[in-house]
Write an enzyme that holds these catalytic residues in place. Structure first.
Site, mmCIF file in Angstrom:
data_model
loop_
_atom_site.group_PDB
_atom_site.id
_atom_site.type_symbol
_atom_site.label_atom_id
_atom_site.label_comp_id
_atom_site.label_asym_id
_atom_site.label_seq_id
_atom_site.Cartn_x
_atom_site.Cartn_y
_atom_site.Cartn_z
ATOM 1 C CG ASP A 218 -2.236 0.752 1.109
ATOM 2 O OD1 ASP A 218 -2.471 1.244 -0.146
ATOM 3 O OD2 ASP A 218 -2.954 0.997 1.967
ATOM 4 C CG ASP A 264 -8.024 0.891 2.863
ATOM 5 O OD1 ASP A 264 -7.006 0.319 2.757
ATOM 6 O OD2 ASP A 264 -8.280 2.019 2.280
#
Length: 476
Positions: A218, A264
């Site tokens: 990420d 997420d």
């Protein structure tokens, strides 16, 4: 892999063309409503998905069996996600964006209907009357014939599921025609809840590997390149939750969105669901680790939004969520002295999926043979532990003993040692089941006489048996 970053409205919307007036900045009230709604929508699938994962782990229905993520899968996942993300980026650069989004829209249209139907099915069952004509159906696809026949698809459903499928199709058509943000969020919530419910980590170590790898993934793709932000802006699919920041001004036709990627939600969610199953395995009637990780997720997501609002730049949410979701429960485990129990916790049934243990039928044969060795050494008063065989030790350590009816019928009475080397009780030679406070299955202690009785063939009716002579008695 879905685009796992939270963005502000300007990053989510398309860039204005030449001569197009710039959007007015969002009001503080609109931003607070948008970010608060995103946090709430992220918490719902994690909470209810974790609760449903507990019953899903115990389900015997093949259509509801969870998919187990092993440590090998977790290590490969960031690499596969990076290749997928880069491939999408190149596709959008080379080919027309309209055709790619049309193909992806049809794909997610089908997936979204199935996911939403599976999500609302338990809730809709409460609204059906008791006399509703409910019929059972089964969709079965097999390959081969005879003994080599193998099941490919085995899905069981009923009339109520068909009603839920019809209702979900209405939402699907709405999304396909209008691409409305509410329809997008309904599909996104369904994907998230199903992901948390049906994706199971086999142990805490695997969860740490997965979250750690995606932490690096990420950070690199958000801060190191513009690949992730470009794909998120170009990808018209329900892989993110969105909420308009100008809802108060424009109503349902608002177009200045804040967004949160489903990654997420699902990635930390499956780790939080694992901690809930660990809480239940402790049998303390408390959900300490689940609530701790849940609060840690709220803290990490709130910190992501705060940093994004301060720096006005897209943030990799896992940069803040991973340390919080792993660190908080680990600190609680350190304080309670349960770190060893946490990392020894192994998801029941995951050993078969990972290949780290033997299949139940082969286990049963191994235990049957090992029982002979145990009984012979029991004559000399020795209790043999699992260290006698590395494969057997692996199976006992993973606490995944064969429990199918066929295995229970085949295996004789034998002594199963404790996988934690607990002291054997003094009455280990009795016929009673000796429980163990540590082991999940508990050691079985059976006398040698009971084993010999179960393994000795009985005399057929009418058969004669000669009396032993004095010489044979002395010889024996």
């Amino acid at each position: 892999m879905e685009e796992p970053a939270a963005h502000n409205g300007s990053a989510a919307g398309a860039a204005p063309g030449a001569g197009t007036p710039s959007r007015p900045p969002a009001t503080p009230e609109g931003m607070a409503l948008a970010y608060g709604s995103l946090v709430l929508m992220a918490l719902l699938p994690i909470f209810f998905g974790a609760l449903r994962s507990v019953s899903c782990a115990k389900s015997k229905n093949s259509s509801e069996m969870p998919e187990t993520i092993t440590s090998r899968d977790a290590a490969r996942f960031p690499i596969v996600a990076s290749c997928t993300l880069l491939g999408l980026y190149l596709f959008f650069k080379i080919f027309s964006q309209e055709y790619i989004n049309l193909l992806l829209s049809m794909y997610f249209f089908v997936l979204g209907i199935l996911a939403l139907s599976h999500t609302i099915s338990p809730m809709m069952n409460r609204f059906f009357p008791a006399n509703f004509p409910n019929k059972q159906y089964q969709l079965l696809f097999t390959q081969g014939s005879g003994e080599s026949k193998e099941e490919i698809v085995n899905y069981e459903f009923d009339t109520k599921d068909l009603v839920c499928l019809a209702l979900s199709s209405v939402v699907g058509v709405w999304y396909l025609l209008r691409k409305h943000w509410i329809a997008n969020n309904l599909f996104g919530l369904a994907f998230s809840l199903n992901g948390v419910e049906l994706l199971h980590l086999n142990n805490v170590s695997t969860g740490c590997i997965l979250l750690g790898g995606l932490f690096i993934y990420d950070v690199f793709w958000v801060f190191g390149t513009n690949v992730m932000v470009t794909v998120a802006k170009s990808f018209e699919a329900p892989i993110k939750l969105v909420f308009p920041q100008d809802l108060l001004e424009k109503g349902l036709d608002a177009d200045n969105f804040a967004m949160l990627g489903l990654g997420d939600i699902v990635i930390p969610g499956i780790f939080i669901a694992l901690l809930l199953r660990f809480d239940i395995s402790l049998k303390k009637n408390t959900h300490t680790y689940f609530y701790t990780s849940f609060v840690a997720y709220i803290f990490g997501l709130g910190l992501t939004i705060f940093i994004m609002h301060i720096f006005k730049h897209a943030q990799p949410a896992l940069l803040y969520l991973v340390p919080a979701c792993i660190g908080f429960p680990l600190l609680v485990a350190l304080a309670k002295g349960e770190v060893t129990e946490m990392f020894r916790f192994w998801l029941s049934g995951s050993a078969h999926a990972s290949g780290s243990c033997l299949m139940p039928e082969f286990q049963c044969s191994l235990f049957h043979a090992a029982a002979l060795s145990w009984s012979l050494q029991a004559r000399r008063g020795q209790l043999v532990r699992a260290a006698m065989n590395p494969l057997l030790k692996s199976c006992l350590t993973h606490q995944d003993l064969p429990t199918s009816p066929r295995c229970l019928a085949r295996r004789p009475a034998w002594l199963i040692p404790c996988s934690r080397n607990c002291p054997v009780p003094a009455d280990a030679g009795s016929r009673a089941l000796v429980p163990c406070s540590h082991c999940r299955w508990g050691p079985l202690s059976v006398s040698l006489a009971s084993y010999e009785e179960s393994s000795t063939p009985k005399e057929a009716p009418g058969s004669s048996k000669e009396e032993p002579t004095e010489a044979s008695k002395k010889e024996k």
